[in-house]
Design a protein around this motif. Structure first.
Motif, PDB file in Angstrom:
ATOM      1  N   GLY A   1     -27.931   3.643  33.015  1.00  0.00           N
ATOM      2  CA  GLY A   1     -28.934   3.125  33.941  1.00  0.00           C
ATOM      3  C   GLY A   1     -30.374   3.344  33.518  1.00  0.00           C
ATOM      4  N   THR A   2     -30.639   4.235  32.588  1.00  0.00           N
ATOM      5  CA  THR A   2     -32.024   4.488  32.174  1.00  0.00           C
ATOM      6  C   THR A   2     -32.569   3.352  31.315  1.00  0.00           C
ATOM      7  N   GLY A   3     -31.689   2.513  30.808  1.00  0.00           N
ATOM      8  CA  GLY A   3     -32.125   1.427  29.942  1.00  0.00           C
ATOM      9  C   GLY A   3     -32.162   1.822  28.477  1.00  0.00           C
ATOM     10  N   ALA A   4     -32.040   3.105  28.169  1.00  0.00           N
ATOM     11  CA  ALA A   4     -32.004   3.548  26.770  1.00  0.00           C
ATOM     12  C   ALA A   4     -30.637   3.222  26.182  1.00  0.00           C
ATOM     13  N   GLN A   5     -30.632   2.780  24.929  1.00  0.00           N
ATOM     14  CA  GLN A   5     -29.374   2.451  24.267  1.00  0.00           C
ATOM     15  C   GLN A   5     -29.102   3.425  23.133  1.00  0.00           C
ATOM     16  N   THR A   6     -27.832   3.791  22.990  1.00  0.00           N
ATOM     17  CA  THR A   6     -27.478   4.713  21.924  1.00  0.00           C
ATOM     18  C   THR A   6     -27.752   4.071  20.568  1.00  0.00           C
ATOM     19  N   LYS A   7     -28.208   4.861  19.640  1.00  0.00           N
ATOM     20  CA  LYS A   7     -28.446   4.389  18.274  1.00  0.00           C
ATOM     21  C   LYS A   7     -27.501   5.067  17.287  1.00  0.00           C
ATOM     22  N   THR A   8     -26.529   5.811  17.811  1.00  0.00           N
ATOM     23  CA  THR A   8     -25.547   6.492  16.962  1.00  0.00           C
ATOM     24  C   THR A   8     -24.149   6.078  17.396  1.00  0.00           C
ATOM     25  N   LEU A   9     -23.373   5.581  16.474  1.00  0.00           N
ATOM     26  CA  LEU A   9     -22.025   5.117  16.768  1.00  0.00           C
ATOM     27  C   LEU A   9     -20.994   6.044  16.126  1.00  0.00           C
TER      28      LEU A   9
ATOM     29  N   ASP B   1     -11.037   5.053   1.319  1.00  0.00           N
ATOM     30  CA  ASP B   1     -11.483   3.682   1.496  1.00  0.00           C
ATOM     31  C   ASP B   1     -12.887   3.673   2.093  1.00  0.00           C
ATOM     32  N   VAL B   2     -13.575   2.568   1.909  1.00  0.00           N
ATOM     33  CA  VAL B   2     -14.901   2.376   2.498  1.00  0.00           C
ATOM     34  C   VAL B   2     -14.793   1.206   3.464  1.00  0.00           C
ATOM     35  N   SER B   3     -14.996   1.463   4.742  1.00  0.00           N
ATOM     36  CA  SER B   3     -14.889   0.408   5.746  1.00  0.00           C
ATOM     37  C   SER B   3     -16.123  -0.482   5.702  1.00  0.00           C
ATOM     38  N   LEU B   4     -16.013  -1.639   6.322  1.00  0.00           N
ATOM     39  CA  LEU B   4     -17.160  -2.562   6.354  1.00  0.00           C
ATOM     40  C   LEU B   4     -18.370  -1.958   7.064  1.00  0.00           C
ATOM     41  N   PRO B   5     -18.206  -1.238   8.192  1.00  0.00           N
ATOM     42  CA  PRO B   5     -19.385  -0.589   8.778  1.00  0.00           C
ATOM     43  C   PRO B   5     -20.029   0.414   7.824  1.00  0.00           C
ATOM     44  N   GLU B   6     -19.220   1.177   7.082  1.00  0.00           N
ATOM     45  CA  GLU B   6     -19.777   2.133   6.119  1.00  0.00           C
ATOM     46  C   GLU B   6     -20.524   1.410   5.002  1.00  0.00           C
ATOM     47  N   LEU B   7     -19.964   0.297   4.556  1.00  0.00           N
ATOM     48  CA  LEU B   7     -20.635  -0.505   3.528  1.00  0.00           C
ATOM     49  C   LEU B   7     -21.941  -1.081   4.080  1.00  0.00           C
ATOM     50  N   ALA B   8     -21.892  -1.587   5.317  1.00  0.00           N
ATOM     51  CA  ALA B   8     -23.089  -2.156   5.949  1.00  0.00           C
ATOM     52  C   ALA B   8     -24.192  -1.117   6.063  1.00  0.00           C
ATOM     53  N   ALA B   9     -23.823   0.110   6.442  1.00  0.00           N
ATOM     54  CA  ALA B   9     -24.817   1.183   6.567  1.00  0.00           C
ATOM     55  C   ALA B   9     -25.453   1.484   5.217  1.00  0.00           C
ATOM     56  N   ASP B  10     -24.634   1.549   4.170  1.00  0.00           N
ATOM     57  CA  ASP B  10     -25.142   1.866   2.840  1.00  0.00           C
ATOM     58  C   ASP B  10     -26.061   0.764   2.307  1.00  0.00           C
ATOM     59  N   LEU B  11     -25.767  -0.473   2.688  1.00  0.00           N
ATOM     60  CA  LEU B  11     -26.590  -1.600   2.248  1.00  0.00           C
ATOM     61  C   LEU B  11     -27.853  -1.776   3.079  1.00  0.00           C
ATOM     62  N   GLY B  12     -28.007  -0.960   4.133  1.00  0.00           N
ATOM     63  CA  GLY B  12     -29.195  -1.042   4.976  1.00  0.00           C
ATOM     64  C   GLY B  12     -29.130  -2.118   6.037  1.00  0.00           C
ATOM     65  N   TYR B  13     -27.931  -2.623   6.303  1.00  0.00           N
ATOM     66  CA  TYR B  13     -27.783  -3.725   7.257  1.00  0.00           C
ATOM     67  C   TYR B  13     -27.750  -3.268   8.722  1.00  0.00           C
ATOM     68  N   LEU B  14     -27.678  -1.963   8.964  1.00  0.00           N
ATOM     69  CA  LEU B  14     -27.573  -1.489  10.346  1.00  0.00           C
ATOM     70  C   LEU B  14     -28.911  -1.025  10.919  1.00  0.00           C
ATOM     71  N   GLY B  15     -29.982  -1.208  10.159  1.00  0.00           N
ATOM     72  CA  GLY B  15     -31.306  -0.868  10.684  1.00  0.00           C
ATOM     73  C   GLY B  15     -31.387   0.576  11.149  1.00  0.00           C
ATOM     74  N   ASP B  16     -31.798   0.770  12.404  1.00  0.00           N
ATOM     75  CA  ASP B  16     -31.952   2.135  12.916  1.00  0.00           C
ATOM     76  C   ASP B  16     -30.691   2.639  13.617  1.00  0.00           C
TER      77      ASP B  16
ATOM     78  N   GLY C   1     -24.645  -6.621  11.261  1.00  0.00           N
ATOM     79  CA  GLY C   1     -24.639  -5.851  10.023  1.00  0.00           C
ATOM     80  C   GLY C   1     -23.293  -5.899   9.319  1.00  0.00           C
ATOM     81  N   VAL C   2     -22.211  -5.754  10.093  1.00  0.00           N
ATOM     82  CA  VAL C   2     -20.864  -5.857   9.517  1.00  0.00           C
ATOM     83  C   VAL C   2     -20.628  -7.274   8.989  1.00  0.00           C
ATOM     84  N   ALA C   3     -21.122  -8.281   9.723  1.00  0.00           N
ATOM     85  CA  ALA C   3     -20.998  -9.669   9.259  1.00  0.00           C
ATOM     86  C   ALA C   3     -21.686  -9.857   7.906  1.00  0.00           C
TER      87      ALA C   3
END
Length: 324
Positions: A17-25, A33-48, A234-236
Motif C-alpha cells: 500500500g505504500t506504493g514502493a516496489q521491491t527492487k530485489t527478486l 547452469d545459468v538461467s535466463l534471469p541470471e544472464l539478463a542480470a549479467d548483461l545489464g538488462y535488469l537495470g536497478d 530483461g529476460v526477453a
C-alpha cells in the motif's frame, strides 16, 4: 506436490500500500547452469532490479510452488506444472516463456538400433524410461500414442517408468527399458556412441514450441508492476541475445558467470549448450502452449473441464519485446 491452498498469496517483498516496489527478486538457481534471469542480470538488462539467489532447485514444480507460497518471488516450470498448480488454487500467473523445443533443443524417445519397436503400436507392453511421471515426457508419449490412433485402453498398456536421466542410456543399452527419453548432452553423447535410433521427439510432434514459463503471484504483479516489467523485458532481451549471438560467445559468457559467482559447480554441461528452444520473439506466450496442457490434464481427470482458464493463466502485458 501441488496441494497449494488458494489462500497462499505469496506476498513476496513488496511494500504494497505504500506504493514502493521491491527492487530485489529472490529466486532459486540450477546447479551448473545459468538461467535466463541470471544472464539478463549479467548483461545489464535488469537495470536497478537485483536478483537474490536463495539456493538451487532440482524441480520446476518445486520452484513454482516456492513462488506460490512466497518463499521466492518468481519460479519457472514446464507449462503442464503451471496449469496443474493453478488448478490447485495457487494465485500464480505466467509472464514469459523461458525454454522449449527446436531442432537443437529437444527431448527424443530413443530405442536400440535393432529394436523391434518401429511404430506406435509396437510400444504396447513396453517400458519407457523418463525423468519423472505426470510431466512433459509422459504428456509427449500420450500425445504421440493418441495422435497415432491408439485407444485409451491401449495407451494404458504402455508403461512409463522413472529412470534418472544419467542412467537412461545405460538402462536402454542393457535392455532394462525398451525406450529411453534423452535430451541435451545426454542425447548427444548417446548419438555419438551410436547404436540408438530416434523413434520420435517432442519437436517432431509439436514443431518449435515454448514448453515452460516463469510465474509470479498475482499479488506480487499487482504490487510491483514496474519491477515485473523490468524483469520480464530483461529476460526477453536475454532470450534474443541467446538467439542472435554466436553460440561460442553465449557459452563463454555463461561460463564466466559461473566462475564469478563461486558456487562450487561443475560447468561441463554448459559447453554443450545449443539453444534456449524458446519459440516466439522475446518469449511471448501463446494460447496453444498452455491449452495443450489444459486438454491433457483434463483428459487424465487431474483438472475438471473449465477449471483453469487461459485468461487467468498468463499475460504478455509486461513483455515489451512481445509487443514488437
Amino acid at each position: 506436490m501441488f496441494g497449494v491452498a488458494a489462500a497462499a498469496t505469496g506476498c513476496g517483498t513488496a511494500a504494497g500500500g505504500t506504493g514502493a516496489q521491491t527492487k530485489t527478486l529472490r529466486y532459486q538457481g540450477w546447479a551448473g547452469d545459468v538461467s535466463l534471469p541470471e544472464l539478463a542480470a549479467d548483461l545489464g538488462y535488469l537495470g536497478d532490479v537485483k536478483l537474490e539467489w536463495v539456493g538451487n532447485t532440482i524441480s520446476g514444480p518445486q520452484d513454482i510452488q516456492s513462488a506460490a507460497t512466497g518463499q521466492v518471488d518468481f519460479g519457472g516450470a514446464f507449462n503442464g506444472a503451471v496449469v496443474k498448480l493453478k488448478g490447485a488454487g495457487a494465485p500464480i500467473k505466467s509472464v514469459i516463456g523461458y525454454y522449449g523445443a527446436d531442432k537443437d533443443a529437444y527431448s527424443g524417445f530413443f530405442v536400440l538400433e535393432d529394436s523391434p519397436v518401429k511404430e506406435p503400436r509396437d510400444l504396447l507392453g513396453k517400458k519407457v524410461g523418463m525423468n519423472t511421471l505426470g510431466a512433459h515426457h509422459e504428456a509427449m508419449l500420450g500425445i504421440y500414442l493418441k495422435r497415432n490412433g491408439l485407444s485409451a485402453e491401449d495407451i494404458k498398456k504402455v508403461e512409463p517408468i522413472v529412470v534418472p536421466p544419467v542412467n537412461t542410456e545405460q538402462s536402454l543399452r542393457q535392455k532394462q527399458i525398451e525406450v529411453g527419453v534423452l535430451g541435451g548432452i545426454l542425447r548427444d553423447k548417446a548419438l555419438e556412441k551410436g547404436g540408438v535410433r530416434k523413434l520420435f521427439s517432442d519437436f517432431d510432434l509439436l514443431g518449435p514450441f515454448t514448453a515452460g514459463t516463469y510465474v509470479f503471484t498475482e499479488k506480487f504483479i499487482k504490487d510491483n508492476p514496474d519491477t515485473v516489467r523490468i524483469f520480464v523485458t530483461g529476460v526477453a532481451k536475454a532470450i534474443e541475445y541467446s538467439r542472435t549471438t554466436p553460440r561460442e560467445q553465449v557459452i563463454e559468457r555463461k561460463l564466466a558467470i559461473i566462475n564469478k559467482r563461486g558456487r562450487n559447480e561443475d560447468p561441463g554441461a554448459l559447453k554443450h549448450w545449443k539453444s534456449t528452444g524458446v519459440a516466439e520473439n522475446g518469449g511471448k506466450i501463446l494460447d496453444k502452449e498452455l491449452q495443450i496442457w489444459i486438454d491433457w490434464l483434463t483428459d487424465r481427470g487431474e483438472i475438471k473441464p473449465g477449471q483453469v482458464k487461459l485468461t487467468d493463466l498468463y499475460t504478455n502485458e509486461f513483455n515489451d519485446l512481445a509487443k514488437g
